[in-house]
Design a protein around this motif. Structure first.
Motif, PDB file in Angstrom:
ATOM      1  N   ALA A   1       0.738  -1.340  -0.119  1.00 29.31           N
ATOM      2  CA  ALA A   1       0.129   0.248  -0.364  1.00 29.31           C
ATOM      3  C   ALA A   1       0.786   1.086  -0.277  1.00 29.31           C
ATOM      4  CB  ALA A   1      -0.985   0.224   1.344  1.00 29.31           C
ATOM      5  N   SER A   2       1.889   1.674  -0.674  1.00 34.23           N
ATOM      6  CA  SER A   2       3.203   2.402  -0.280  1.00 34.23           C
ATOM      7  C   SER A   2       2.716   3.704  -1.097  1.00 34.23           C
ATOM      8  CB  SER A   2       4.604   1.896  -0.743  1.00 34.23           C
ATOM      9  OG  SER A   2       4.918   0.501   0.202  1.00 34.23           O
TER      10      SER A   2
ATOM     11  N   GLY B   1       5.649   8.557  -1.268  1.00 32.63           N
ATOM     12  CA  GLY B   1       5.854   9.047   0.883  1.00 32.63           C
ATOM     13  C   GLY B   1       6.383   7.788   1.197  1.00 32.63           C
ATOM     14  N   ALA B   2       5.131   7.228   2.453  1.00 33.61           N
ATOM     15  CA  ALA B   2       6.076   6.588   3.192  1.00 33.61           C
ATOM     16  C   ALA B   2       5.443   4.833   2.500  1.00 33.61           C
ATOM     17  CB  ALA B   2       5.195   6.509   4.639  1.00 33.61           C
ATOM     18  N   ALA B   3       6.090   3.918   3.174  1.00 31.87           N
ATOM     19  CA  ALA B   3       5.640   3.051   3.064  1.00 31.87           C
ATOM     20  C   ALA B   3       4.690   1.804   3.449  1.00 31.87           C
ATOM     21  CB  ALA B   3       7.182   1.558   3.270  1.00 31.87           C
ATOM     22  N   ALA B   4       3.688   0.873   2.791  1.00 25.23           N
ATOM     23  CA  ALA B   4       2.463   0.578   3.874  1.00 25.23           C
ATOM     24  C   ALA B   4       2.580  -0.701   3.165  1.00 25.23           C
ATOM     25  CB  ALA B   4       1.570   1.027   3.982  1.00 25.23           C
ATOM     26  N   LEU B   5       1.899  -1.753   4.474  1.00 28.41           N
ATOM     27  CA  LEU B   5       1.030  -2.592   3.765  1.00 28.41           C
ATOM     28  C   LEU B   5       0.075  -2.682   3.989  1.00 28.41           C
ATOM     29  CD1 LEU B   5       3.835  -5.939   4.802  1.00 28.41           C
ATOM     30  CD2 LEU B   5       3.189  -5.162   2.622  1.00 28.41           C
ATOM     31  N   PHE B   6      -1.552  -3.644   3.395  1.00 32.16           N
ATOM     32  CA  PHE B   6      -2.587  -3.420   3.829  1.00 32.16           C
ATOM     33  C   PHE B   6      -3.295  -4.991   3.494  1.00 32.16           C
ATOM     34  CE2 PHE B   6      -4.353  -2.761  -0.435  1.00 32.16           C
ATOM     35  CZ  PHE B   6      -6.005  -3.368  -0.066  1.00 32.16           C
TER      36      PHE B   6
END
Ligand SMILES: Cc1cc2nc3c(=O)[nH]c(=O)nc-3n(C[C@H](O)[C@H](O)[C@H](O)COP(=O)(O)OP(=O)(O)OC[C@H]3O[C@@H](n4cnc5c(N)ncnc54)[C@H](O)[C@@H]3O)c2cc1C
Length: 377
Positions: A246-247, A251-256
């Motif tokens: 979900a990055s 911007g920031a990195a993410a997992l969903f």
């Protein structure tokens, strides 16, 4: 009692888009009434990097994430007309699969989804933010739950309650219902009653994604990509069943992930316990760094009374066929039109459906003809 020509009930994508279309057609005499203290409905995000401003890329979707431009060209055109930046869902790299509880996660070659899905820079809220910035704020009301609609012949009288039970009333000529049909039937009283067959159709229309919950974990870097992993995972062990990167670019990195635990079972588990299980699962799949996100959030839509009803929680999650949007005969004919996504003939339940249903509703209200330069096909 206040008066307006049109009342839009609900300030999610369909309601905001209908308001945008009305203003484009020169109709300023409307009111949009939203039950929550915020707009956007099923579109919501975790803001992990400060204020949720349009330029803030660190917003991560807790509701819808993707659209498919090949299948939904009209929606794509709206996104581009609003000047929003898009990017493809990151899928490069291997995926991880947990075949059963207790089984070791297996690494497998990833695959590219077809047709490819696009995301919006800054998350899906940039779409509703962009629409809302174009609207007259004096026409928008939040924190008012529409409870009763009474058709008097030439008019409809609406009563809406705030959290203290204080009632506000409007008299309008036409109502655009921009809340899911099943929710409308469960939470609003119509006098006189709507035709029985139509009421049944609306009650039987499942609200898309209402039984689901989404978890997002935000990190400083997409460390899984350095290991050749895409961030995609499928799990029969849970609690997350399906996981994606979900990055945000730049911007920031993410997992969903979508929770694989059914809504009824989730209700008995405290949210902090569920979140700690999600973090432990991400660490199992992507390594120990995944155990300590800089922020995380879980949004359980089944617990949200402005989206889900008891029937959605119990029922199967499926795309229902669109029910009739208008009342064919009787006192309500010509006074009430359903425009939430579930009423869309082509994309019921999807974002593109919210746009299509709103457009059809406004065209029906104001007469035929192109509504915006990029009218949906
Ligand atoms: C977890 C999740 C993931 C999803 N993923 C995708 C995706 O990737 N792609 C996609 O295309 N779609 C996706 N969807 C579906 C998408 O979110 C919806 O199609 C779309 O947001 C619906 O917009 P809407 O305006 O029709 O309805 P909603 O967004 O539900 O808006 C209805 C509004 O009405 C308000 N309301 C309700 N009752 C009242 C009342 N009595 N009085 C006043 N206001 C009221 C609500 O508060 C809400 O703001 C997802 C949904 C969820 C929950």
């Amino acid at each position: 009692m206040r008066t307006a020509r049109v009342a839009i009930v609900g300030g999610g994508l369909s309601g905001l888009y209908a308001a945008f279309l009305l203003e484009q057609r020169g109709v300023q005499d409307y009111v949009l009434i939203e039950a929550r203290e915020r707009f956007n409905g099923r579109i919501a995000s975790l803001s992990a990097g400060g204020a949720a401003t349009p330029g803030n890329l660190d917003r991560f979707d807790l509701g819808p994430t993707w659209y498919w431009p090949e299948l939904q060209p009209g929606f794509d055109q709206l996104v581009r007309e609003l000047g929003l930046q898009v990017f493809e869902q990151h899928e490069a790299g291997d995926m991880v699969v947990e075949r059963s509880p207790g089984a070791r996660p297996m690494r497998m070659r990833g695959y590219a989804s077809s047709p490819s899905a696009l995301r919006l820079d800054g998350g899906m809220e940039t779409l509703t933010d962009a629409l809302r910035r174009k609207l007259d704020p004096a026409r928008l009301v939040t924190g008012r739950h529409v409870r009763r609609l009474r058709c008097t012949g030439p008019h409809v009288e609406l009563e809406a309650e705030d959290v203290h039970g204080i009632v506000s009333s409007w008299r309008v000529e036409h109502v655009l219902l921009a809340a899911p049909p099943r929710l409308c039937m469960a939470t609003m009283a119509f006098a006189p009653a709507l035709p029985q067959a139509l009421s049944r159709q609306w009650q039987d229309t499942a609200t898309w994604m209402a039984p689901h919950a989404k978890y997002v974990a935000v990190y400083d870097t997409p460390f899984w990509r350095g290991q050749g992993l895409s961030g995609e995972a499928r799990s029969m062990a849970g609690p997350l069943g399906e996981i994606h990167d979900a990055s945000m670019p730049g911007g920031a990195a993410a997992l969903f992930g979508f929770l694989g635990v059914p809504a009824q079972a989730r209700m008995n588990i405290p949210e902090d316990v569920l979140r700690s299980h999600c973090r432990a699962q991400l660490a199992r799949l992507f390594g120990p760094q995944a155990a300590t996100p800089r922020a995380d959030a879980l949004k359980d839509w089944a617990l949200d009374p402005c989206t889900a009803t008891a029937a959605d929680v119990d029922g199967a999650a499926h795309h229902a066929a669109a029910p009739d949007a208008a009342v064919a005969s009787g006192p309500w004919a010509g006074r009430l039109t359903g425009i939430a996504s579930e009423w869309s003939p082509s994309f019921p339940g999807y974002l593109a459906g919210a746009v299509e249903a709103a457009q059809l509703g406004v065209v029906a209200l104001l007469g035929t003809g192109s509504v915006i330069s990029g009218e949906q096909s």
